[in-house]
Design a protein around this motif. Structure first.
Motif, PDB file in Angstrom:
ATOM      1  N   PHE A 523     -31.794  -2.897  90.587  1.00 38.89           N
ATOM      2  CA  PHE A 523     -32.206  -2.511  89.490  1.00 38.89           C
ATOM      3  C   PHE A 523     -32.084  -1.411  88.539  1.00 38.89           C
ATOM      4  N   PRO A 524     -31.014  -2.166  87.260  1.00 34.67           N
ATOM      5  CA  PRO A 524     -30.369  -0.865  86.212  1.00 34.67           C
ATOM      6  C   PRO A 524     -30.649  -0.223  85.779  1.00 34.67           C
ATOM      7  N   ALA A 525     -30.244   1.553  85.831  1.00 32.56           N
ATOM      8  CA  ALA A 525     -30.854   2.636  85.420  1.00 32.56           C
ATOM      9  C   ALA A 525     -30.721   2.156  84.096  1.00 32.56           C
ATOM     10  N   GLY A 526     -31.983   2.369  83.097  1.00 30.36           N
ATOM     11  CA  GLY A 526     -31.730   2.811  81.317  1.00 30.36           C
ATOM     12  C   GLY A 526     -31.922   1.422  81.417  1.00 30.36           C
ATOM     13  N   THR A 527     -32.530   0.359  82.240  1.00 33.55           N
ATOM     14  CA  THR A 527     -33.210  -1.179  81.645  1.00 33.55           C
ATOM     15  C   THR A 527     -34.369  -1.326  81.248  1.00 33.55           C
ATOM     16  N   SER A 528     -34.504  -2.138  79.872  1.00 32.47           N
ATOM     17  CA  SER A 528     -36.121  -2.654  79.158  1.00 32.47           C
ATOM     18  C   SER A 528     -35.857  -3.888  79.640  1.00 32.47           C
ATOM     19  N   VAL A 529     -37.286  -4.634  79.295  1.00 33.18           N
ATOM     20  CA  VAL A 529     -37.135  -6.079  80.311  1.00 33.18           C
ATOM     21  C   VAL A 529     -38.497  -6.268  79.570  1.00 33.18           C
ATOM     22  N   GLU A 530     -38.382  -7.552  78.666  1.00 30.25           N
ATOM     23  CA  GLU A 530     -39.700  -8.063  77.936  1.00 30.25           C
ATOM     24  C   GLU A 530     -41.208  -7.934  78.613  1.00 30.25           C
ATOM     25  N   PRO A 531     -41.899  -7.936  78.280  1.00 31.26           N
ATOM     26  CA  PRO A 531     -42.473  -8.231  79.118  1.00 31.26           C
ATOM     27  C   PRO A 531     -42.840  -9.655  79.631  1.00 31.26           C
ATOM     28  N   PHE A 532     -43.315  -9.038  80.497  1.00 30.26           N
ATOM     29  CA  PHE A 532     -43.979 -10.920  81.933  1.00 30.26           C
ATOM     30  C   PHE A 532     -45.417 -10.663  82.546  1.00 30.26           C
ATOM     31  N   TYR A 533     -45.127 -12.580  83.192  1.00 30.57           N
ATOM     32  CA  TYR A 533     -46.388 -12.165  83.515  1.00 30.57           C
ATOM     33  C   TYR A 533     -46.653 -11.800  84.988  1.00 30.57           C
ATOM     34  N   ASN A 534     -47.176 -11.935  85.614  1.00 33.64           N
ATOM     35  CA  ASN A 534     -47.391 -11.352  87.037  1.00 33.64           C
ATOM     36  C   ASN A 534     -46.405 -12.530  87.921  1.00 33.64           C
ATOM     37  N   VAL A 535     -46.127 -13.917  87.401  1.00 35.12           N
ATOM     38  CA  VAL A 535     -46.150 -14.517  88.158  1.00 35.12           C
ATOM     39  C   VAL A 535     -44.587 -14.539  88.987  1.00 35.12           C
TER      40      VAL A 535
END
Length: 649
Positions: A523-535
């Protein structure tokens, strides 16, 4: 006559020589030789011409052969025709050799193309998970050709001991992402702001523990994996699932799909699962290497020791996927609500658990080997005596054979009561109640059939899965913060509704949001990802381990989309709180002396928020951007100060 002299003999010899014309004789001999040779050549030409006509090779036109018998004699006739014939034969041989070379080249290219295509297809199948490792069912005779998934694993080292890539997944039951603050949860706040995270993760509907933990493990929505509630009735078998009843609920017939620990085992990885819902179910050859039964009294310190002790196992028995369930925040939220000293103390404790595991990883020099993923299954909403919907005011429960779920209700009518009739009766009761004093409660619940259920629930209808028989035909769903009960049950509570915190509502509501943060080499540090479903978590875990998952409902292949720089939360926390939260004037925290005052429903800080100073979303993104900028500056400085000036990744 006997006295013939030598002279006489010489005269006789002269006479004989004089009668012999040597020139003419030689000429005759030469003419005969030429004639014989000419006849032989003519016959050879005729045979060659005849052979050429039979084979129809056609490398030279027939007119190119000179018809010698019809032409005047010439000293060069035979020599010229022989050279032409030889030249034509050489041309024929050369062209045949060229043709053979061309055909051989085409054959080689065809063979190489088939081989290359086979290799390419094999690589693609392996990349997209269409080739699965051996399931161990092959006979003894073919063990030499059975692929060994262990042989493909990457071997790493912390300097003293060999390790395989490892992922630890920790579930904090009932942990809302807005609980994160630098004061109460500094370790998780650091991951949230500086490592890899999403603003939040959507749980699945209904937002309760067992369906969502099994969704996290399988990547399937509840109606696709079969655990559609903590309790439910299956009309096909006539049996009821109750998560409190281990004898019944742990039978494999209830649990569909393939959990990630089974996927890892099939790929030759060892797994250790601590109290995760569904892990105690018998999985045959795909069972985890280590399984810990649920124990609600277990301390957080013991959980930390259990995880770190697995990391200290011998190389041959050490698990590479570790999953741990932590119910602390959910238990406190149910008992005390979502605010106050108790929840604050719980937040400090679970952050200490995460911090201790991270410290243990650093102490073992495993930061470049071990990934840590922290999630939750759902959020939590505070309840109130002012936010109660009485189910028996809407319809008599005597008309229904089974009621599923809680705090929402799934209703199964008796055979004599059709779904349509019961649904219309509920709508009619709704119209009647609208004229009464408690009509305000009508704004805070909805009634659905399996055909009218919102598509975003992925629960029933066209968006549902294969286990829709287990879903009741009618559902009453209150808004978060509101709850349904009966007058008799409320009386048993001495008119003080509890639990003080509930979940199970609309999975997209801000109060039901779940947590997702991660750190480690994957997991690259300083990375923000969009909200996603828990599937999506199932594939995320599989990719972190370098394995391909089973078919599931995820759509991102384990890699969530990056968060746009201008992303704005469409429903920020606090904008959709229960209305009566505005009536809660203030709550004092004796543990730290802080006070949260709510006097206006438009305020973004409510009694549902944890009692601590927290940053706004804008401040959060500014903090993350500054953190990322600092990381880039430090990285560039490191490159500039390196001895050889080379880029080192």
């Amino acid at each position: 006559m006997d006295d013939i002299s030598l002279r006489d003999l010489e005269n006789d010899e002269d006479d004989i020589t004089g009668d012999y014309d040597a020139r003419n004789y030689d000429r005759q001999i030469l003419l005969q030789h030429d004639l014989s040779e000419k006849l032989i050549t003519d016959e050879s030409i005729r045979r060659s011409r005849k052979k050429q006509q039979k084979k129809s090779v056609g490398f030279a036109p027939e007119s190119s052969y000179r018809r010698i018998n019809d032409q005047p004699e010439s000293d060069n006739d035979i020599e010229v025709d022989a050279e032409l014939h030889l030249r034509n034969l050489k041309t024929k041989k050369r062209r045949l050799n060229c043709l053979k070379g061309f055909l051989f080249s085409v054959l080689c290219i065809l063979i190489l193309s088939i081989f290359g295509a086979a290799v390419y297809v094999g690589v693609l199948k392996n990349k997209f998970g269409l080739l699965h490792p051996s399931d161990g069912k092959q006979g003894q005779d073919d063990t030499s050709t059975t692929p060994d998934p262990v042989a493909a694993k990457t071997l790493l080292s912390n300097g003293t001991t060999n390790y395989y890539p490892t992922t630890i997944c920790i579930s904090l039951d009932g942990f809302r992402p807005d609980y994160l603050t630098p004061e109460l949860t500094p370790a998780m706040w650091e991951i949230f702001t500086a490592e890899y995270s999403a603003p939040f993760m959507y749980p699945s509907f209904p937002s309760v523990t067992f369906p969502n933990h099994y969704t996290l493990a399988t990547g399937l929505y509840p109606s696709a994996h079969g655990i559609v509630g903590n309790t439910f009735f299956d009309p096909v078998t006539g049996e009821e699932f109750d998560y409190h009843n281990d004898t019944s609920s742990l039978q494999p017939k209830w649990w569909g799909g393939e959990p990630v620990w089974a996927t890892a085992t099939k790929n030759g990885l060892r797994t250790g699962v601590h109290m995760w819902p569904g892990s105690e179910v018998p999985w045959g050859n795909s069972e985890p290497e280590y399984v810990d039964e649920y124990n609600g009294k277990e301390t957080l310190t013991h959980k930390v020791d259990r995880v770190l002790n697995w990391l200290d196992e011998d190389f041959t028995t050490r698990p590479e996927l570790i999953m741990a369930y932590v119910p602390t925040i959910d238990s406190i939220g149910h008992k005390y609500g979502t605010s106050g000293p108790q929840i604050n103390q719980g937040l400090v404790q679970v952050d200490g658990l995460v911090s201790s595991i991270l410290d243990g990883i650093v102490a073992r020099n495993l930061s470049s080997i071990v990934n840590v993923v922290v999630v939750s299954d759902h959020g939590m909403a505070s309840t109130s005596n002012d936010r109660i919907i009485f189910l028996d005011d809407i319809i008599s429960l005597d008309a229904f054979e089974h009621t599923d779920g809680w705090p929402l209700f799934g209703l199964r009518p008796f055979a004599e009561n059709t779904t349509e009739a019961m649904y219309n009766a509920i709508l009619q009761a709704r119209d009647t109640i609208s004229t009464q004093d408690n009509a305000d409660s009508l704004k805070h619940w909805q009634v659905y059939t399996t055909d009218t259920m919102p598509a975003e629930y992925h629960f029933a209808g066209s968006s549902g899965g294969m286990y829709q028989d287990r879903i009741a035909p009618i559902w009453l769903v209150p808004e978060p913060g509101w709850t349904m009960t009966t007058h008799a049950r409320f009386k048993e509570m001495h008119y003080d509704y509890h639990p003080k915190g509930l979940h199970g509502f609309n999975n997209t509501h801000p109060l039901m949001r779940a947590l997702f943060i991660a750190t480690g080499p994957h997991f690259p540090a300083g990375t923000s990802v969009e909200p996603f479903y828990n599937v999506e978590l199932y594939d995320i875990l599989c990719k972190s381990l370098g394995i391909n998952g089973a078919p599931n409902n995820g759509t991102m292949a384990g890699y969530p989309k990056l968060l746009p720089e201008n992303w704005i939360d469409p429903y920020p926390f606090g904008s959709a709180m229960p209305d009566s939260a505005a009536n809660e004037s203030s709550t004092s925290n004796e543990s730290d002396g802080s006070t949260s005052t709510v006097s206006d429903p438009e305020q973004t800080t409510t009694a549902d928020a944890p009692q601590s100073s927290s940053t706004t979303w804008m401040a959060y993104f500014e903090d993350r951007l500054n953190n990322l900028t600092s990381s880039i500056d430090a990285w560039l400085d490191k490159i500039g100060n390196s001895d050889d000036g080379a880029l080192r990744l």
